[in-house]
Design a protein around this motif. Structure first.
Motif, short mmCIF file in Angstrom:
data_model
loop_
_atom_site.label_atom_id
_atom_site.label_comp_id
_atom_site.label_asym_id
_atom_site.label_seq_id
_atom_site.Cartn_x
_atom_site.Cartn_y
_atom_site.Cartn_z
N ALA A 52 66.46 72.98 77.89
CA ALA A 52 65.13 72.98 78.02
C ALA A 52 64.36 71.36 78.28
O ALA A 52 63.37 71.51 79.31
CB ALA A 52 64.32 73.28 76.66
N ASP A 53 64.99 70.41 77.72
CA ASP A 53 64.67 68.97 78.33
C ASP A 53 65.08 68.84 79.67
O ASP A 53 64.59 68.08 80.38
CB ASP A 53 65.46 67.96 77.31
N LEU A 54 66.19 69.33 80.24
CA LEU A 54 66.72 69.15 81.67
C LEU A 54 65.89 69.73 82.58
O LEU A 54 65.75 69.33 83.76
CB LEU A 54 68.13 70.00 81.74
N CYS A 55 65.07 70.83 82.10
CA CYS A 55 63.99 71.36 82.96
C CYS A 55 62.68 70.61 82.94
O CYS A 55 61.80 70.67 83.74
CB CYS A 55 63.83 72.77 82.61
N LEU A 56 62.38 70.29 81.73
CA LEU A 56 61.10 69.59 81.25
C LEU A 56 60.93 68.05 82.27
O LEU A 56 59.88 67.90 82.84
CB LEU A 56 60.87 69.36 80.10
N VAL A 57 61.73 67.31 82.09
CA VAL A 57 61.75 66.15 82.82
C VAL A 57 61.33 66.06 83.99
O VAL A 57 60.53 65.46 84.79
CB VAL A 57 63.02 65.07 82.30
N PRO A 58 62.19 66.86 84.95
CA PRO A 58 61.79 66.83 86.36
C PRO A 58 60.50 67.50 86.78
O PRO A 58 59.68 66.92 87.43
CB PRO A 58 62.89 67.79 86.90
N GLN A 59 60.09 68.51 85.85
CA GLN A 59 58.80 69.00 86.17
C GLN A 59 57.69 67.90 85.84
O GLN A 59 56.68 67.83 86.41
CB GLN A 59 58.62 70.25 85.14
N LEU A 60 57.73 67.29 84.78
CA LEU A 60 56.96 66.09 84.27
C LEU A 60 56.90 65.12 85.49
O LEU A 60 55.76 64.45 85.65
CB LEU A 60 57.09 65.55 82.94
N TYR A 61 58.03 64.88 86.03
CA TYR A 61 57.89 63.76 87.21
C TYR A 61 57.00 64.61 88.33
O TYR A 61 56.16 63.50 88.78
CB TYR A 61 59.21 63.83 87.83
#
Length: 214
Positions: free
Chosen positions: A160-169
């Motif tokens: 979930a973190d691996l998907c979250l951080v790029p989307q927050l970028y």
């Protein structure tokens, strides 16, 4: 292994993080999506879907679709784990991750925005479109993750973190109002303090274009 990637691609970003976390060496092969390199015959033969990432294995076989590649990575290199062992817990993590990978990203990617512009929608409208779907998706995501852990579901970053951080970028890039999502930006800060995430950041990639606006 060779990773076909683009510096601002969120799907490539999530895969770069995973490879770094698992300590897997790879060669970066940039594909300039803005210039249309993904539609050239040479790359189309690698990935008929005309997108990134694609991962060419040492034996020449090619894997496509970031979430499928992440599943493969988890199977061949299970440590450090991106998913918990309990089947129900795994389903919860996957639900949150896929909320970004299948609900937010597909309607915000370059080809969709390009199509909206071709239909006559201006920059303000396409930006509003992206921010709408990111806000909707983040609202759901924030309610799905645990409220009491350093990362989305535990003491260490996972799928979930691996998907979250790029989307927050992308959210930072396009000016999404993140005030309602303090839990998510706190997780982001913890993730970006880790070397595996730092090395995967768009600006750290060989094809990064400082000052790029598209």
């Amino acid at each position: 292994m060779k990773l076909y990637t683009y510096w601002r691609s969120t799907t490539s970003y999530r895969l770069r993080i995973a490879l770094n976390l698992k300590g897997i060496d790879y060669e970066s092969a940039p594909v300039n999506l803005v210039a249309g390199a993904q539609r050239e015959a040479g790359y189309a033969a690698v990935n008929p879907g005309l997108g990134v990432p694609a991962l060419e294995l040492e034996d020449g076989r090619v894997l496509t679709q970031s979430m499928a590649i992440l599943d493969w990575l988890e199977e061949v290199q299970p440590e450090p784990a991106l998913l918990p062992r309990d089947p129900v817990d795994r389903a919860h993590v996957r639900a949150a991750a896929f909320g970004i990978a299948t609900d937010i990203h597909p309607v915000n990617n370059l080809r969709v925005i390009g199509r909206l512009k071709a239909m006559g929608h201006g920059p303000d409208e396409t930006t509003a479109w992206m921010n709408h779907w990111m806000s909707e998706g983040f609202t759901a995501f924030q309610s799905l993750i645990r409220p009491d852990t350093p990362f989305c579901f535990g003491e260490t970053p996972g799928l979930a973190d691996l998907c979250l951080v790029p989307q927050l970028y992308n959210a930072h890039r396009w000016g999404t109002d993140l005030d309602p999502f303090a839990r998510l930006t706190e997780i982001e800060a913890r993730c970006l303090a880790l070397p595996a995430f730092q090395a995967a950041r768009p600006e750290a990639q060989p094809d990064a274009q400082p000052g790029a606006t598209t």
